[in-house]
Design a protein around this motif. Structure first.
Motif, PDB file in Angstrom:
ATOM      1  N   GLY A 204      63.204  33.992  28.577  1.00 25.28           N
ATOM      2  CA  GLY A 204      62.226  33.934  27.504  1.00 25.28           C
ATOM      3  C   GLY A 204      61.063  33.038  27.885  1.00 25.28           C
ATOM      4  O   GLY A 204      59.902  33.434  27.843  1.00 25.28           O
ATOM      5  N   THR A 205      61.392  31.823  28.309  1.00 25.03           N
ATOM      6  CA  THR A 205      60.339  30.856  28.641  1.00 25.03           C
ATOM      7  C   THR A 205      60.332  30.474  30.119  1.00 25.03           C
ATOM      8  O   THR A 205      59.647  29.534  30.501  1.00 25.03           O
ATOM      9  N   GLY A 206      61.097  31.179  30.942  1.00 25.67           N
ATOM     10  CA  GLY A 206      60.982  30.999  32.384  1.00 25.67           C
ATOM     11  C   GLY A 206      62.102  30.250  33.073  1.00 25.67           C
ATOM     12  O   GLY A 206      62.178  30.256  34.308  1.00 25.67           O
ATOM     13  N   ASN A 207      62.996  29.593  32.333  1.00 24.19           N
ATOM     14  CA  ASN A 207      64.070  28.834  32.982  1.00 24.19           C
ATOM     15  C   ASN A 207      64.945  29.725  33.861  1.00 24.19           C
ATOM     16  O   ASN A 207      65.228  29.406  35.019  1.00 24.19           O
ATOM     17  N   SER A 208      65.391  30.838  33.301  1.00 21.63           N
ATOM     18  CA  SER A 208      66.297  31.721  34.043  1.00 21.63           C
ATOM     19  C   SER A 208      65.575  32.447  35.170  1.00 21.63           C
ATOM     20  O   SER A 208      66.171  32.740  36.210  1.00 21.63           O
ATOM     21  N   ARG A 209      64.291  32.734  34.988  1.00 17.75           N
ATOM     22  CA  ARG A 209      63.510  33.338  36.077  1.00 17.75           C
ATOM     23  C   ARG A 209      63.410  32.369  37.247  1.00 17.75           C
ATOM     24  O   ARG A 209      63.568  32.761  38.410  1.00 17.75           O
ATOM     25  N   TRP A 210      63.158  31.096  36.957  1.00 10.51           N
ATOM     26  CA  TRP A 210      63.070  30.082  38.014  1.00 10.51           C
ATOM     27  C   TRP A 210      64.383  30.009  38.786  1.00 10.51           C
ATOM     28  O   TRP A 210      64.393  30.013  40.021  1.00 10.51           O
ATOM     29  N   ALA A 211      65.502  29.975  38.061  1.00 13.40           N
ATOM     30  CA  ALA A 211      66.813  29.905  38.715  1.00 13.40           C
ATOM     31  C   ALA A 211      67.081  31.168  39.531  1.00 13.40           C
ATOM     32  O   ALA A 211      67.581  31.102  40.660  1.00 13.40           O
ATOM     33  N   ALA A 212      66.742  32.326  38.973  1.00 11.49           N
ATOM     34  CA  ALA A 212      66.993  33.596  39.662  1.00 11.49           C
ATOM     35  C   ALA A 212      66.201  33.683  40.964  1.00 11.49           C
ATOM     36  O   ALA A 212      66.715  34.134  41.993  1.00 11.49           O
ATOM     37  N   ARG A 213      64.970  33.238  40.934  1.00  7.68           N
ATOM     38  CA  ARG A 213      64.136  33.345  42.138  1.00  7.68           C
ATOM     39  C   ARG A 213      64.515  32.309  43.184  1.00  7.68           C
ATOM     40  O   ARG A 213      64.369  32.557  44.381  1.00  7.68           O
ATOM     41  N   LEU A 214      65.012  31.157  42.749  1.00  9.14           N
ATOM     42  CA  LEU A 214      65.541  30.203  43.725  1.00  9.14           C
ATOM     43  C   LEU A 214      66.761  30.803  44.417  1.00  9.14           C
ATOM     44  O   LEU A 214      66.901  30.721  45.640  1.00  9.14           O
ATOM     45  N   LEU A 215      67.640  31.416  43.638  1.00  7.05           N
ATOM     46  CA  LEU A 215      68.818  32.066  44.212  1.00  7.05           C
ATOM     47  C   LEU A 215      68.411  33.168  45.186  1.00  7.05           C
ATOM     48  O   LEU A 215      68.961  33.282  46.287  1.00  7.05           O
ATOM     49  N   ALA A 216      67.449  33.991  44.781  1.00  2.68           N
ATOM     50  CA  ALA A 216      67.003  35.088  45.641  1.00  2.68           C
ATOM     51  C   ALA A 216      66.431  34.560  46.950  1.00  2.68           C
ATOM     52  O   ALA A 216      66.667  35.127  48.027  1.00  2.68           O
ATOM     53  N   ASP A 217      65.699  33.466  46.860  1.00  5.78           N
ATOM     54  CA  ASP A 217      65.095  32.861  48.046  1.00  5.78           C
ATOM     55  C   ASP A 217      66.165  32.376  49.018  1.00  5.78           C
ATOM     56  O   ASP A 217      66.124  32.669  50.217  1.00  5.78           O
ATOM     57  N   HIS A 218      67.158  31.661  48.509  1.00  4.59           N
ATOM     58  CA  HIS A 218      68.163  31.051  49.382  1.00  4.59           C
ATOM     59  C   HIS A 218      69.252  32.028  49.811  1.00  4.59           C
ATOM     60  O   HIS A 218      69.899  31.808  50.843  1.00  4.59           O
ATOM     61  N   LEU A 219      69.463  33.080  49.047  1.00  3.87           N
ATOM     62  CA  LEU A 219      70.487  34.062  49.404  1.00  3.87           C
ATOM     63  C   LEU A 219      69.890  35.294  50.082  1.00  3.87           C
ATOM     64  O   LEU A 219      70.622  36.221  50.430  1.00  3.87           O
ATOM     65  N   GLN A 220      68.564  35.289  50.244  1.00  5.24           N
ATOM     66  CA  GLN A 220      67.858  36.442  50.813  1.00  5.24           C
ATOM     67  C   GLN A 220      68.249  37.720  50.071  1.00  5.24           C
ATOM     68  O   GLN A 220      68.656  38.724  50.654  1.00  5.24           O
ATOM     69  N   ASP A 221      68.112  37.640  48.763  1.00  8.76           N
ATOM     70  CA  ASP A 221      68.489  38.729  47.875  1.00  8.76           C
ATOM     71  C   ASP A 221      67.289  39.071  46.999  1.00  8.76           C
ATOM     72  O   ASP A 221      66.228  38.453  47.098  1.00  8.76           O
ATOM     73  N   THR A 222      67.449  40.044  46.137  1.00 14.45           N
ATOM     74  CA  THR A 222      66.370  40.442  45.240  1.00 14.45           C
ATOM     75  C   THR A 222      66.665  39.979  43.815  1.00 14.45           C
ATOM     76  O   THR A 222      67.829  39.927  43.396  1.00 14.45           O
ATOM     77  N   ALA A 223      65.610  39.656  43.080  1.00 19.87           N
ATOM     78  CA  ALA A 223      65.731  39.262  41.677  1.00 19.87           C
ATOM     79  C   ALA A 223      65.075  40.333  40.816  1.00 19.87           C
ATOM     80  O   ALA A 223      63.894  40.644  40.987  1.00 19.87           O
ATOM     81  N   GLU A 224      65.851  40.897  39.912  1.00 14.91           N
ATOM     82  CA  GLU A 224      65.378  41.988  39.055  1.00 14.91           C
ATOM     83  C   GLU A 224      65.318  41.505  37.611  1.00 14.91           C
ATOM     84  O   GLU A 224      66.300  40.998  37.062  1.00 14.91           O
ATOM     85  N   ASP A 225      64.160  41.683  36.989  1.00  9.48           N
ATOM     86  CA  ASP A 225      63.944  41.256  35.610  1.00  9.48           C
ATOM     87  C   ASP A 225      64.502  42.308  34.647  1.00  9.48           C
ATOM     88  O   ASP A 225      64.174  43.495  34.740  1.00  9.48           O
ATOM     89  N   ALA A 226      65.334  41.864  33.701  1.00  6.37           N
ATOM     90  CA  ALA A 226      65.923  42.791  32.731  1.00  6.37           C
ATOM     91  C   ALA A 226      64.961  43.153  31.612  1.00  6.37           C
ATOM     92  O   ALA A 226      65.148  44.169  30.931  1.00  6.37           O
ATOM     93  N   ALA A 227      63.920  42.342  31.401  1.00  5.41           N
ATOM     94  CA  ALA A 227      63.040  42.535  30.251  1.00  5.41           C
ATOM     95  C   ALA A 227      62.395  43.923  30.190  1.00  5.41           C
ATOM     96  O   ALA A 227      62.346  44.523  29.110  1.00  5.41           O
ATOM     97  N   PRO A 228      61.885  44.474  31.302  1.00  2.00           N
ATOM     98  CA  PRO A 228      61.275  45.809  31.206  1.00  2.00           C
ATOM     99  C   PRO A 228      62.245  46.888  30.727  1.00  2.00           C
ATOM    100  O   PRO A 228      61.837  47.830  30.037  1.00  2.00           O
TER     101      PRO A 228
END
Length: 251
Positions: free
Chosen positions: A7-31
């Motif tokens: 909603g306000t970016g906390n989970s997006r920040w965590a998801a993208r940190l995970l994607a960066d360090h795990l060399q994975d993709t982060a997909e937003d559920a909102a759309p």
């Protein structure tokens, strides 16, 4: 794949940190929520679901989306719940959810992030919020090591208080606290429509150049915290409080 809701970016920040360090993709559920489309997702790596904690549970709207999503590939599922304090007894419900969607539950990590629920709780100022975000890096990086090795998160011992919060208190929260009627705009509103664009439940509609809140609000706080004019209030409860929105993850 990291599948996240924010909603306000906390989970997006965590998801993208995970994607960066795990060399994975982060997909937003909102759309998917906004469009009503049913996701069909594939990942050879473990599934990582990142979302806020609403009333000491995963948001009901996100759980419902996961139930109708098609998951192909890996069967392992990790959950990371961002929260301002704790997640109660969310774990057993997530384990049950995994059984419903055919995934193997590998545990849940409560991740303390800045409080954003201006409709009920105090919200930190910018400096305090940044300290909380900085402190969240270490447990999140520890989690990446477990995920990379496909090892489960440590089990959490649950108290009676935890079970009450995720049980009857959650029911009370959804039944009596999540209301859209207290939202209103002040004279500072310029009718930009950003709040309606951000609303993944399509609760906000623009009428005569001003936002109007309908009844399917989930209290994500995206509108009130994301308004560039600071023109949205939630009754008297939000008045005088800072607005919190987590900046994009930059490494």
């Amino acid at each position: 794949m990291i599948f996240y809701l924010t909603g306000t970016g906390n989970s997006r920040w965590a998801a993208r940190l995970l994607a960066d360090h795990l060399q994975d993709t982060a997909e937003d559920a909102a759309p998917y929520l906004k469009s009503g489309l049913t996701p069909s997702l594939h990942s050879e790596k473990p599934w990582i679901f990142v979302c806020p904690t609403y009333g000491w549970q995963i948001p009901h709207i996100f759980a419902d989306l996961l139930r109708r999503t098609g998951f192909d590939g890996s069967k392992k599922a990790y959950f990371i719940l961002t929260c301002g304090g704790d997640i109660g007894a969310a774990g057993p419900r997530l384990q049950k959810l995994c059984g419903e969607i055919g995934l193997e539950y590998c545990g849940v990590l409560p991740l303390i992030m800045p409080e954003n629920y201006v409709a009920m709780f105090p919200v930190p100022g910018e400096e305090e919020a940044q300290k909380i975000i900085d402190a969240a890096r270490e447990p999140l990086l520890e989690a990446t090591a477990l995920i990379a090795g496909e090892k489960p998160f440590p089990a959490r011992r649950l108290s009676l208080s935890d079970r009450l919060k995720s049980g009857p208190v959650n029911w009370f929260f959804y039944r009596f606290c999540i209301k859209s009627s207290p939202f209103y705009t002040t004279a500072a509103c310029n009718g930009c429509g950003r709040c309606a664009k951000m609303c993944f439940t399509n609760c906000i509609v623009m009428q005569e150049g001003k936002p109007h809140w309908e009844k399917n609000c989930t209290h994500c706080m995206a509108c009130i915290c994301g308004c560039p004019q600071h023109a949205i209030e939630y009754g008297k409860k939000s008045q005088g409080k800072p607005r919190y929105r987590c900046e994009e993850y930059t490494g």
